[in-house]
Write a protein that holds these residues in place. Structure first.
Motif, PDB file in Angstrom:
ATOM      1  N   ASN A 255       0.851  -1.252  -0.076  1.00  0.00           N
ATOM      2  CA  ASN A 255      -0.054  -0.114  -0.131  1.00  0.00           C
ATOM      3  C   ASN A 255       0.822   1.395  -0.025  1.00  0.00           C
ATOM      4  O   ASN A 255       0.350   2.324  -0.371  1.00  0.00           O
ATOM      5  CB  ASN A 255      -0.945  -0.050   1.112  1.00  0.00           C
ATOM      6  N   CYS A 256       1.958   1.311   0.497  1.00  0.00           N
ATOM      7  CA  CYS A 256       2.705   2.450   0.860  1.00  0.00           C
ATOM      8  C   CYS A 256       4.211   2.783   0.014  1.00  0.00           C
ATOM      9  O   CYS A 256       4.491   3.902  -0.115  1.00  0.00           O
ATOM     10  CB  CYS A 256       3.129   2.597   2.087  1.00  0.00           C
TER      11      CYS A 256
ATOM     12  N   CYS B 144       4.602   5.453  -2.667  1.00  0.00           N
ATOM     13  CA  CYS B 144       4.926   7.080  -2.482  1.00  0.00           C
ATOM     14  C   CYS B 144       5.944   7.037  -1.381  1.00  0.00           C
ATOM     15  O   CYS B 144       6.558   8.138  -1.385  1.00  0.00           O
ATOM     16  CB  CYS B 144       3.769   7.706  -1.888  1.00  0.00           C
ATOM     17  N   HIS B 145       6.221   6.152  -0.303  1.00  0.00           N
ATOM     18  CA  HIS B 145       7.199   6.360   0.291  1.00  0.00           C
ATOM     19  C   HIS B 145       8.357   5.557   0.297  1.00  0.00           C
ATOM     20  O   HIS B 145       9.527   5.686   1.097  1.00  0.00           O
ATOM     21  CB  HIS B 145       6.609   5.930   1.849  1.00  0.00           C
TER      22      HIS B 145
ATOM     23  N   GLY C 268       6.214  10.896  -0.905  1.00  0.00           N
ATOM     24  CA  GLY C 268       5.962  11.048   0.325  1.00  0.00           C
ATOM     25  C   GLY C 268       7.149  10.998   1.205  1.00  0.00           C
ATOM     26  O   GLY C 268       8.213  10.557   0.607  1.00  0.00           O
ATOM     27  N   PRO C 269       7.042  11.526   2.568  1.00  0.00           N
ATOM     28  CA  PRO C 269       8.250  11.746   3.374  1.00  0.00           C
ATOM     29  C   PRO C 269       9.053  10.463   3.617  1.00  0.00           C
ATOM     30  O   PRO C 269       8.311   9.338   3.758  1.00  0.00           O
ATOM     31  CB  PRO C 269       7.804  12.753   4.419  1.00  0.00           C
TER      32      PRO C 269
ATOM     33  N   LEU D 263      10.017   7.967   6.435  1.00  0.00           N
ATOM     34  CA  LEU D 263       9.290   7.584   7.628  1.00  0.00           C
ATOM     35  C   LEU D 263      10.084   6.872   8.652  1.00  0.00           C
ATOM     36  O   LEU D 263       9.523   6.413   9.502  1.00  0.00           O
ATOM     37  CB  LEU D 263       7.957   6.626   7.157  1.00  0.00           C
TER      38      LEU D 263
ATOM     39  N   ILE E 263       9.716   8.074  12.286  1.00  0.00           N
ATOM     40  CA  ILE E 263       8.541   8.877  12.339  1.00  0.00           C
ATOM     41  C   ILE E 263       7.749   8.539  13.687  1.00  0.00           C
ATOM     42  O   ILE E 263       7.007   9.549  14.133  1.00  0.00           O
ATOM     43  CB  ILE E 263       7.462   8.437  11.117  1.00  0.00           C
TER      44      ILE E 263
ATOM     45  N   ARG F 221       8.398  11.615  16.029  1.00  0.00           N
ATOM     46  CA  ARG F 221       7.724  12.912  15.636  1.00  0.00           C
ATOM     47  C   ARG F 221       6.339  12.699  16.116  1.00  0.00           C
ATOM     48  O   ARG F 221       5.702  13.897  16.341  1.00  0.00           O
ATOM     49  CB  ARG F 221       7.949  13.294  14.240  1.00  0.00           C
TER      50      ARG F 221
ATOM     51  N   GLN G 220      -3.383   9.991  10.374  1.00  0.00           N
ATOM     52  CA  GLN G 220      -2.558  10.208   9.217  1.00  0.00           C
ATOM     53  C   GLN G 220      -2.985   9.077   8.117  1.00  0.00           C
ATOM     54  O   GLN G 220      -3.382   9.423   6.999  1.00  0.00           O
ATOM     55  CB  GLN G 220      -1.072  10.308   9.376  1.00  0.00           C
ATOM     56  N   VAL G 221      -3.209   7.811   8.345  1.00  0.00           N
ATOM     57  CA  VAL G 221      -3.213   6.855   7.445  1.00  0.00           C
ATOM     58  C   VAL G 221      -4.699   6.787   7.206  1.00  0.00           C
ATOM     59  O   VAL G 221      -5.144   6.264   6.128  1.00  0.00           O
ATOM     60  CB  VAL G 221      -2.630   5.376   8.305  1.00  0.00           C
TER      61      VAL G 221
ATOM     62  N   THR H 235      -4.100  14.776   4.164  1.00  0.00           N
ATOM     63  CA  THR H 235      -2.919  15.440   3.636  1.00  0.00           C
ATOM     64  C   THR H 235      -2.835  14.808   2.191  1.00  0.00           C
ATOM     65  O   THR H 235      -2.012  14.027   2.061  1.00  0.00           O
ATOM     66  CB  THR H 235      -1.696  15.215   4.518  1.00  0.00           C
TER      67      THR H 235
ATOM     68  N   PRO I 256      -1.663  14.575  -1.466  1.00  0.00           N
ATOM     69  CA  PRO I 256      -2.286  13.233  -2.312  1.00  0.00           C
ATOM     70  C   PRO I 256      -2.132  12.012  -1.355  1.00  0.00           C
ATOM     71  O   PRO I 256      -2.622  11.047  -2.029  1.00  0.00           O
ATOM     72  CB  PRO I 256      -1.163  13.326  -3.514  1.00  0.00           C
ATOM     73  N   MET I 257      -1.865  12.011  -0.132  1.00  0.00           N
ATOM     74  CA  MET I 257      -1.609  10.627   0.347  1.00  0.00           C
ATOM     75  C   MET I 257      -3.358  10.256   0.425  1.00  0.00           C
ATOM     76  O   MET I 257      -4.106  11.070   1.385  1.00  0.00           O
ATOM     77  CB  MET I 257      -1.082  10.765   1.725  1.00  0.00           C
TER      78      MET I 257
ATOM     79  N   PHE J  82      -6.809   5.332   4.135  1.00  0.00           N
ATOM     80  CA  PHE J  82      -6.880   3.816   3.921  1.00  0.00           C
ATOM     81  C   PHE J  82      -7.990   3.498   4.734  1.00  0.00           C
ATOM     82  O   PHE J  82      -7.934   3.998   5.948  1.00  0.00           O
ATOM     83  CB  PHE J  82      -5.312   3.266   4.306  1.00  0.00           C
TER      84      PHE J  82
END
Ligand code: HEC
Length: 128
Positions: free
Chosen positions: A66-67, A70-71, A80-81, A83, A86, A89, A98-99, A104, A106-107, A110
């Motif tokens: 799934n991720c 982008c990540h 995406g940034p 992780l 993470i 933070r 977030q998920v 945010t 284009p994420m 899910f």
């Protein structure tokens, strides 16, 4: 004659004004109840997720499906940034939001059941 017609107009105006006020009040009430219902369900989901002790391997597999687009395949970031660290933070609640929140773009948001969400969390915790 002119005074009586003006008071009639005033009465009409008042009636309209009260109607509008009522409609605004009802809309506000609906918005508030939607907010509380969503809020409540969200909390229930988070509480349920945090009750599970996820699996890093399962989370890793979910992340790969799934991720990674982008990540990045090692979660070092792409669109995406990065992780890694993470979990230092953001707390678990914030990561879950977030998920699942889609807050945010284009994420995307899910739809993950609590067990798999806890697996993802465990995986993210393993990325120190
Ligand atoms: C379509 C691309 C895309 C996909 C797929 C995606 N993300 Fe993201 N993600 C992003 C972007 C872009 C951001 C940065 C959003 C922002 O804050 O502006 C982000 C931010 C995050 C953050 C917060 C990072 C930070 O530094 O605040 C986390 C955690 C995260 N993603 C986890 C995931 C997980 C877990 C998945 C898979 C279930 C996933 N993402 C799938 C694009 C994506």
């Amino acid at each position: 004659m002119s005074t009586s017609s003006s008071t009639a107009a005033e009465r009409d105006f008042k009636r309209e004004f009260i109607k509008i006020l009522f409609v605004v009040f009802v809309i506000l009430l609906i918005c508030l109840s939607i907010f509380f219902v969503n809020h409540h369900e969200n909390n229930k989901y988070i509480i349920e997720t945090l009750e599970f002790n996820g699996s890093v391997e399962e989370g890793d597999a979910l992340f790969k499906v799934n991720c990674v687009g982008c990540h990045g395949i090692t979660a070092r970031g792409l669109v995406g940034p990065d992780l890694h660290s993470i979990t230092q933070r953001l707390n678990d609640k914030e990561i879950i939001k977030q998920v699942t929140g889609g807050l945010t773009p284009p994420m995307p948001s899910f739809e993950i059941d609590p067990v798999n969400m806890s697996n993802l969390l465990k995986y993210l915790h393993s990325l120190e």
